[in-house]
Structure formats: structure tokens, C-alpha cells
Design a protein around this motif. Structure first.
Motif, mmCIF file in Angstrom:
data_model
loop_
_atom_site.group_PDB
_atom_site.id
_atom_site.type_symbol
_atom_site.label_atom_id
_atom_site.label_comp_id
_atom_site.label_asym_id
_atom_site.label_seq_id
_atom_site.Cartn_x
_atom_site.Cartn_y
_atom_site.Cartn_z
ATOM 1 N N GLY A 418 -25.996 54.253 -0.135
ATOM 2 C CA GLY A 418 -26.159 55.331 -1.108
ATOM 3 C C GLY A 418 -25.281 55.072 -2.318
ATOM 4 N N ASN A 419 -24.518 56.054 -2.696
ATOM 5 C CA ASN A 419 -23.570 55.909 -3.816
ATOM 6 C C ASN A 419 -22.141 55.813 -3.314
ATOM 7 N N GLY A 420 -21.969 55.239 -2.114
ATOM 8 C CA GLY A 420 -20.647 55.193 -1.503
ATOM 9 C C GLY A 420 -19.613 54.494 -2.361
ATOM 10 N N LEU A 421 -19.923 53.283 -2.824
ATOM 11 C CA LEU A 421 -18.958 52.528 -3.632
ATOM 12 C C LEU A 421 -18.700 53.229 -4.959
ATOM 13 N N LYS A 422 -19.740 53.797 -5.534
ATOM 14 C CA LYS A 422 -19.579 54.497 -6.818
ATOM 15 C C LYS A 422 -18.622 55.674 -6.677
ATOM 16 N N MET A 423 -18.770 56.439 -5.597
ATOM 17 C CA MET A 423 -17.891 57.593 -5.378
ATOM 18 C C MET A 423 -16.446 57.154 -5.135
ATOM 19 N N LEU A 424 -16.276 56.093 -4.352
ATOM 20 C CA LEU A 424 -14.926 55.591 -4.087
ATOM 21 C C LEU A 424 -14.272 55.106 -5.378
ATOM 22 N N MET A 425 -15.030 54.343 -6.169
ATOM 23 C CA MET A 425 -14.481 53.786 -7.402
ATOM 24 C C MET A 425 -14.147 54.893 -8.398
ATOM 25 N N ILE A 439 -9.117 50.632 0.079
ATOM 26 C CA ILE A 439 -10.436 50.631 0.732
ATOM 27 C C ILE A 439 -11.396 49.751 -0.059
ATOM 28 N N ILE A 440 -11.415 49.940 -1.372
ATOM 29 C CA ILE A 440 -12.317 49.163 -2.236
ATOM 30 C C ILE A 440 -11.984 47.678 -2.153
ATOM 31 N N ARG A 441 -10.708 47.367 -2.140
ATOM 32 C CA ARG A 441 -10.295 45.959 -2.065
ATOM 33 C C ARG A 441 -10.757 45.316 -0.759
ATOM 34 N N ASN A 442 -10.629 46.056 0.354
ATOM 35 C CA ASN A 442 -11.094 45.514 1.635
ATOM 36 C C ASN A 442 -12.605 45.313 1.644
ATOM 37 N N PRO A 452 -22.178 41.789 -4.763
ATOM 38 C CA PRO A 452 -22.808 41.967 -6.089
ATOM 39 C C PRO A 452 -22.699 43.382 -6.633
ATOM 40 N N LEU A 453 -22.463 44.375 -5.778
ATOM 41 C CA LEU A 453 -22.336 45.753 -6.255
ATOM 42 C C LEU A 453 -21.126 45.929 -7.166
ATOM 43 N N PHE A 454 -20.176 45.023 -7.086
ATOM 44 C CA PHE A 454 -18.933 45.157 -7.860
ATOM 45 C C PHE A 454 -19.078 44.691 -9.306
ATOM 46 N N ILE A 455 -20.185 44.024 -9.639
ATOM 47 C CA ILE A 455 -20.347 43.508 -11.010
ATOM 48 C C ILE A 455 -20.261 44.645 -12.022
ATOM 49 N N ASP A 456 -20.795 45.814 -11.675
ATOM 50 C CA ASP A 456 -20.783 46.949 -12.610
ATOM 51 C C ASP A 456 -19.382 47.499 -12.852
ATOM 52 N N TYR A 457 -18.424 47.142 -12.002
ATOM 53 C CA TYR A 457 -17.085 47.740 -12.102
ATOM 54 C C TYR A 457 -16.004 46.727 -12.498
ATOM 55 N N VAL A 458 -16.407 45.492 -12.838
ATOM 56 C CA VAL A 458 -15.419 44.465 -13.194
ATOM 57 C C VAL A 458 -14.619 44.890 -14.418
#
Length: 735
Positions: A418-425, A439-442, A452-458
Motif C-alpha cells: 500500500g502506502n506503507g513506505l510513504k507513510m513511514l517516510m 525502520i526505513i534504513r533496514n 526501487p520504491l526509494f527512488i522517489d525519496y532520494v
């Protein structure tokens, strides 16, 4: 007011102007149960009551979570009620009944129990040694004959055991040891009853009379069980009170109190189970008792109590499991008996959620069990709890278990659904939450669909890397970026846009920051060095000499050394950085030294890096090959050098030639000349002897050709031996 086994003192007027010291003295004087030595404690309690503020709603929740759960106070058991009312003046008459038959003994002890249940009478009963001695004697002699009698007398001494200052009288009459015997006997007797009942129920009833016999036996069993559980409850409660003294507790352990308590856990009476679990929880804080619990089926018996409708029993069971969960073996047992889904199901219970989280956190510490969480409903519920906090502070236990679980690949994928990573970030960057960023780093360390989901948050992460931000938060953001080994990511653009190269270079200086941050900087450089353009940018910035300086400073830290060598490994793939490393630095020499490091990973990365250097630089290639030859043939070279040294020593120090080689030069020139002449003459004689031997040899050769042939074959074998040896070792070198 007063209640069973306690004495409440109500302070009617306690205002800020009250003299607490005088009030405490008055309380101690009027209450005979409080010894004068405890006056400071009374003062402290009164100070607390005086300064206590009215508790808001939040305070109610905290008290509810932190309340101490104790077994419910004992109430009069069935069959103990009497029509007569006991009086302290009739104590002598009641004692007289203790010398009659069992029914009279039951009546007399029941009347004394009425008196003992009133704390005001305990002190007077304490001084009546005749009554206490008679009660102890009857218990010691008749406890096996009547469960009711044993229950009542133990209850009397239980009333004394409820106050610490009366523990001495209980110990004096050895009531604790008697109670241990009672519990052990009743546990064995229960096993016999169950076995007999099982045999009767196993046989199929052929007629109505047999069925009625079975029903009658079952009713009798339940009646006996109810009386026995009353006896067990009062006996164990008395032992629990006495266990306040650790020396007494040790005596109980030596008599296998843990094994007996775990055996009683098989019962269904909730009040008895509350008492037993309370006792086990108290014992579990000591290592020896915890080890005893590990040897019996403690976890298995506790698992069946979760969940249960009895709130206090559930709370106590969870707290006991929490104490046991510090042991890795018992954590494994909890997973084995299926506690994970049971504990997860308790997240909906506000009273049990916190302790369940703590137990699950301990289980999540062990890498063996992280993957099992993916097969329960735990992770979706944890994420829901994280989202539900909004901008409030998240409980440490909740976020800690999420950090541990994110280290598993499958768990990380579930967190990102879902939007799990987005909410955490979003929360981590907004609140500058270091633990959330962990958590995000792990999550970022796993290859597969999550990376690849992290490209939007670099860009968002790179923007946090500056000297103005908190160092711990920068560390987590940098570590997350360093994990992003994504081929499509333009690292050159990131480094330029956020001006990261000066920051990275400054942090490479030893002592410029905490070692953890410096290490993440090195890992980050290794990640971006995979890109050719980034490698050139780093080479021009002068970052390579800084890395070598850091290597000198941290040469004892294997983690630093391994990551720095990996940076060199990435850089030698690119022409620009390879030329700088080979021609302008002594990095290859450091790598050659590290080629023999005791750490396997360091040796492996060094070998790969040196192979690439040897391929592109002939001079370093020869040095590397020579060093590898010495390393692989070190044992053979040492043996050869040692053998040569032995032969030279034998020649120099032969006893037959000491007079030839040890010449002591005097001050007189003629003495020196004399010794020189002696040396020359001796040398001539040796040469003459050698020539004579050769002539003899030739003569023998002419006359005895067959013997010479044998001699020659032997001589060839002798002379070929070293060559054969060299050829073997050369083959080793080639391999």
C-alpha cells in the motif's frame, strides 16, 4: 476500616499545613502492628499523600497499566462456617477441643480461625504459645486424615504470614516445611485420582448401573478436587508470603517448589491459577529458578492460559512470560508452542497490548524467528498502530519491534504494501524521528521489489545530510542512501545538486564525528563509486588520500578496513580513479599488506582489488605476484633458508677445523705471518690429499667397472634428489 489480612489506616485530615512528622509518630503509637523502626517509611508515605495531585484521565490509564496484580484475599471455605461466634476470652476452651477427635478439632480450629482473621487479635494470639503449639502439633499429626482440618489450621498460620513481623512465629513451628509436604502429597494424590477416573471412563458402560457408577465417581472426583484446591490455595499463599525472605525462598527451591507449581498449572480453578502464576512470576526474577522453569513444561502450561477471560490471570501470565522471554531457549519454546499468533491477537486488548508487545519484541531480537512474523497478522497491526499515533510520541516497544522485523526481507515487503513506505517516510522526515528512520534504513537494505520504491525519496534523504542537522538523524539518512545500489540512479546529479562531496570529505577526517557516522560516509562513497562520473568527481576532490589517512587511523577496526578496501575495489574499475590510486598513492602497498589479514572478507576483497591492479599496471603486477608467491610458498621458503643456515653453521663450527678458522691476531706482525703460513701449508696438504683420492678413484674405476656402475647409479640418485624437490615446489607455485 479493616479487611482480611490487612489493616487500613484512614487519615481524615491531611492538608498542606499538616505536621507530617507528628502525624507519623501518632500513627505508629496507635497501631500496634507497625514497629517503631518503620517510622521513616510512614513519614514518607504521608509526605507522598500530602503532595499527591488529583489524577487526570491519563493518570488513570497509567495506574491501570502499572497496577500490581495480587492474588485475591482468601475467604472462608465451604464447610468452615460456624453458627457460634468466637470470642478471644474463650480461647482456652477452643484449645481444649484440639485434644479431642477430628470433628472437635475441626470445630476448635475453626473458632480460632475466626479470631485470627481479625488482625487486632493476632498479637494476643501470638503470646498464647499453648494455642499455637497445639495447632502446630495437630497439623503435623493429622493433616493426612482430614483435608478440612489441615486447611483451617494452615489458614490460621496464613493470617500470621500476611504480616512480615509475624513470619518468625510461622518459621518457629516449621509451618512452611509442612506446607511443602502437603502440596507435594496432594499433587501426587491428584495424579492417582485422575488415573483411576481415566480407567473407569475408559470402559464402555454396558448397562445403566455401570453408567451411574461412572457418574458417581466423577461427582466424587470433583468434590475431592474442590476441597483439595482449597487446601493447595491456602498452603501456596502462605508459602508465597514466606518467600519474601530470599533465604526461605532458596529452601523452597531446594525442595522443588518450581516443579510443584508447574504441576498445579494443570488445574482449571482460576483463583488457584492466579496464585500459582503470581508465585512463579516472583520466583522467575532469579536465574536459578528461571533455569528450573526451563527444565519443566512451564511455557507449554502457560500457553494454554492465553487468551483467557480472567483479566488478572491473563495479566500475570503475560508478565511471567515476559520475565521468561529474556532466555533464548524459552523464547524458542514460546514460538514452538504457537504463542506468536496468540500474542498478536491481544493487540486489541488495551490492558494486555503493552506486555504482549514487549514479549514479541524479545522474540523479534532473534534472527531465527523474524521470518515467522510474516505468517501472522502481526505486521499489518503494527503498521496500523504506527499510523494511529499521528504526531504523538510512539511507544519505544512498538517502534523497536518494527525496527527488528524490518531486517527481514519478507517483513520489509509487508511493511511497504500500500502506502506503507510513504507513510513511514512522511512521519520520519516531518518529525525528524531517528527511530522511524531506522525502520526505513533496514527496509532499504533488501534487494528486490522494495528497493526501487526509494527512488522517489532520494532527494528528500539527501537534503537531510548537512552539518546543521542532528548527527544521529543524518547517520540514518546517510545509511539509507548508502543501501540504494540501484543501477538507474544518477548519483552524480545527487552529489552535485545537494553538494554532498565536501560533507563526505570533511567527515572522513579521524575524530571529525562519531565512528558510526564516519563508517556510513565510507559506505556511501563505496556506493556512489559504482558510477563512473561520480568516481571521477571524487578523485578530483582529493577524497582518496583522505580515505588512506582514515585507513591508517582505523587499521585495527575490521569493519572500517573492509569498507575502505571495498571503496578501492569500486574505484579501480574506472580509469580516472584507478590511475590516481596506482600512481599517486600507496594504496596498492596497503592492499598487499592486508592480503594476509586474518579476516576472511578483507582478504577476499583485497585479492579481487589487487587482481584488477595487476592487470592494468605491470610494475605493481610483478610485486603482487612476488608477494603472492612468497605467501603461498612461505613454508617451503622457510625450510630451504633454514637448511642452508644449518649447513653453513655446521661448516663454520666443525670441531675438526676450529684451529684453522679461529685465528687470534696478536700485535706482533710475525706472529700473524706465522699463522698465515700455517694456514697455507694446511690448505696445500688438503688439496694434495684430494688429488691422491681422485687418482685412487680412477684406478678403481678401470679395474672394477661393474662396481663403478652401481656406485654411479647411487650417485645419480643422490644428486637428483634436490632437483626433484625443487620441481615439486615449483609446481606448487604454478598452481
Amino acid at each position: 476500616g479493616q479487611s482480611e489480612a490487612s489493616y487500613l489506616i484512614r487519615v481524615k485530615s491531611l492538608s498542606p499545613s499538616t505536621d507530617v512528622v507528628a502525624l507519623a509518630r501518632k500513627v505508629v503509637e496507635e497501631c500496634k502492628l507497625i514497629p517503631p523502626s518503620r517510622l521513616p517509611e510512614v513519614e514518607q508515605l504521608l509526605y507522598y499523600l500530602q503532595n499527591r495531585k488529583p489524577s487526570p484521565a491519563q493518570g488513570k490509564v497509567e495506574r491501570k497499566e502499572k497496577r500490581v496484580v495480587k492474588p485475591r484475599e482468601l475467604t472462608p471455605f465451604e464447610g468452615m462456617e460456624l453458627n457460634a461466634e468466637a470470642s478471644i476470652t474463650g480461647i482456652d476452651d477452643y484449645v481444649e477441643l484440639l485434644y479431642e477427635g477430628i470433628p472437635e478439632k475441626i470445630r476448635g480450629s475453626a473458632l480460632i480461625l475466626q479470631l485470627a482473621r481479625n488482625p487486632d487479635n493476632l498479637e494476643e494470639l501470638l503470646h498464647n504459645e499453648t494455642a499455637l503449639g497445639a495447632l502446630a502439633r495437630v497439623l503435623r499429626e493429622d493433616w493426612k486424615q482430614s483435608v478440612e482440618l489441615a486447611t483451617i489450621i494452615i489458614y490460621i498460620f496464613f493470617c500470621f504470614s500476611s504480616f512480615s513481623q509475624f513470619h518468625g512465629v510461622v518459621s518457629h513451628y516449621k509451618i512452611g516445611a509442612l506446607c511443602m509436604n502437603v502440596v507435594e502429597h496432594e499433587v501426587k494424590r491428584h495424579d492417582v485420582w485422575r488415573e483411576e477416573l481415566h480407567k473407569k471412563s475408559k470402559s464402555e458402560p454396558e448397562n445403566g448401573s455401570l453408567r451411574r457408577d461412572q457418574e458417581k465417581a466423577l461427582r466424587k472426583y470433583h468434590d475431592l478436587l474442590a476441597k483439595q484446591e482449597q487446601l493447595l490455595r491456602v498452603s501456596l499463599y502462605l508459602l508465597l508470603n514466606l518467600a519474601e525472605d530470599t533465604r526461605t525462598e532458596l529452601k523452597m527451591r531446594n525442595k522443588n517448589i518450581v516443579g510443584l507449581l508447574v504441576k498445579v498449572l494443570e488445574r482449571d480453578d482460576e483463583e488457584l491459577l492466579v496464585l500459582v502464576v503470581s508465585f512463579l512470576k516472583k520466583l522467575s526474577i532469579f536465574l536459578e529458578n528461571k533455569n528450573d522453569m526451563a527444565e519443566v513444561d512451564t511455557v507449554e502450561q502457560l500457553a494454554r492460559l492465553i487468551p483467557c477471560d480472567h483479566e488478572d490471570l491473563l495479566n500475570l501470565t503475560l508478565r511471567l512470560l515476559l520475565n521468561l522471554s529474556f532466555d533464548s531457549g524459552l523464547r524458542a519454546k514460546m514460538v514452538e508452542v504457537g504463542l506468536l499468533p496468540k500474542l498478536t491477537a491481544l493487540f486489541g486488548d488495551e490492558n494486555s497490548r503493552h506486555i504482549a508487545l514487549c514479549i514479541l519484541y524479545h522474540i523479534s531480537v532473534d534472527d531465527r524467528f523474524k521470518a515467522i512474523f510474516a505468517y501472522t497478522d502481526c505486521i499489518p497491526q503494527l503498521m496500523q498502530m504506527l499510523y494511529g499515533h499521528g504526531e504523538e510520541k510512539i511507544d519505544d516497544e512498538l517502534i523497536s519491534i518494527c525496527i527488528n522485523l524490518a531486517a527481514n526481507k519478507r517483513n520489509a515487503q509487508l511493511m511497504c504494501e500500500g502506502n506503507g513506505l510513504k507513510m513511514l517516510m512522511k512521519r520520519a522526515l516531518k518529525m525528524k524521528d531517528c527511530l522511524m528512520m531506522k525502520i526505513i534504513r533496514n527496509i532499504s537494505q533488501h534487494d528486490g521489489p522494495t528497493k526501487p520504491l526509494f527512488i522517489d525519496y532520494v532527494g528528500d534523504l539527501a537534503a537531510q545530510i548537512s552539518a546543521e542537522e542532528e548527527e544521529e538523524f543524518v547517520l540514518e539518512c546517510l545509511g539509507t542512501l548508502a543501501n540504494l545500489t540501484i543501477p538507474d540512479l544518477d548519483w552524480e546529479l545527487v552529489l552535485k545538486e545537494y553538494n554532498l562531496v565536501p560533507f563526505l570529505k570533511d567527515r572522513l577526517k579521524p575524530g571529525s564525528a562519531e565512528d558510526d557516522l564516519i563508517l556510513e560516509v565510507v559506505i556511501m562513497i563505496g556506493t556512489v563509486s559504482m558510477d563512473d562520473a561520480c568516481a571521477i568527481m571524487l578523485a578530483k576532490s582529493g577524497i582518496i588520500p583522505a580515505i588512506i589517512e582514515l585507513l591508517n587511523a582505523q587499521q585495527e577496526d575490521d569493519e572500517f578496513v573492509c569498507q575502505i578496501v571495498y571503496v578501492f575495489y569500486q574505484m579501480v574499475f574506472h580509469q580516472a580513479t584507478r590511475d590516481v590510486i596506482i600512481k599517486d598513492t600507496q594504496a596498492p602497498a596497503y592492499l598487499i599488506d592486508l592480503m594476509h589479514d586474518k579476516n576472511t572478507e578483507i582478504r577476499k576483497v583485497c585479492d579481487n582489488t589487487l587482481d584488477i591492479i595487476a592487470e592494468y599496471d605491470e610494475e605493481w603486477g610483478k610485486k603482487i605476484q612476488s608477494e603472492k608467491f612468497r605467501f603461498h610458498n612461505n613454508q617451503w621458503l622457510e625450510m630451504v633458508e633454514s637448511r642452508q643456515a644449518d649447513e653453513a653453521e655446521q661448516y663454520l663450527y666443525d670441531d675438526n677445523r676450529t684451529d684453522l678458522f679461529y685465528i687470534f691476531w696478536g700485535e706482533n706482525f710475525f706472529s700473524c705471518l706465522f699463522f698465515s703460513g700455517v694456514f697455507l701449508i694446511t690448505s696445500f696438504l688438503l688439496i694434495f690429499r684430494s688429488v691422491l683420492l681422485i687418482c685412487c678413484f680412477c684406478h678403481v674405476f678401470e679395474r672394477h667397472q661393474v662396481d663403478l656402475f652401481r656406485f654411479q647409479r647411487h650417485s645419480d640418485a643422490f644428486t637428483q634428489k634436490p632437483k626433484h624437490k625443487n620441481s615439486v615446489n615449483l609446481s606448487v607455485q604454478c598452481n
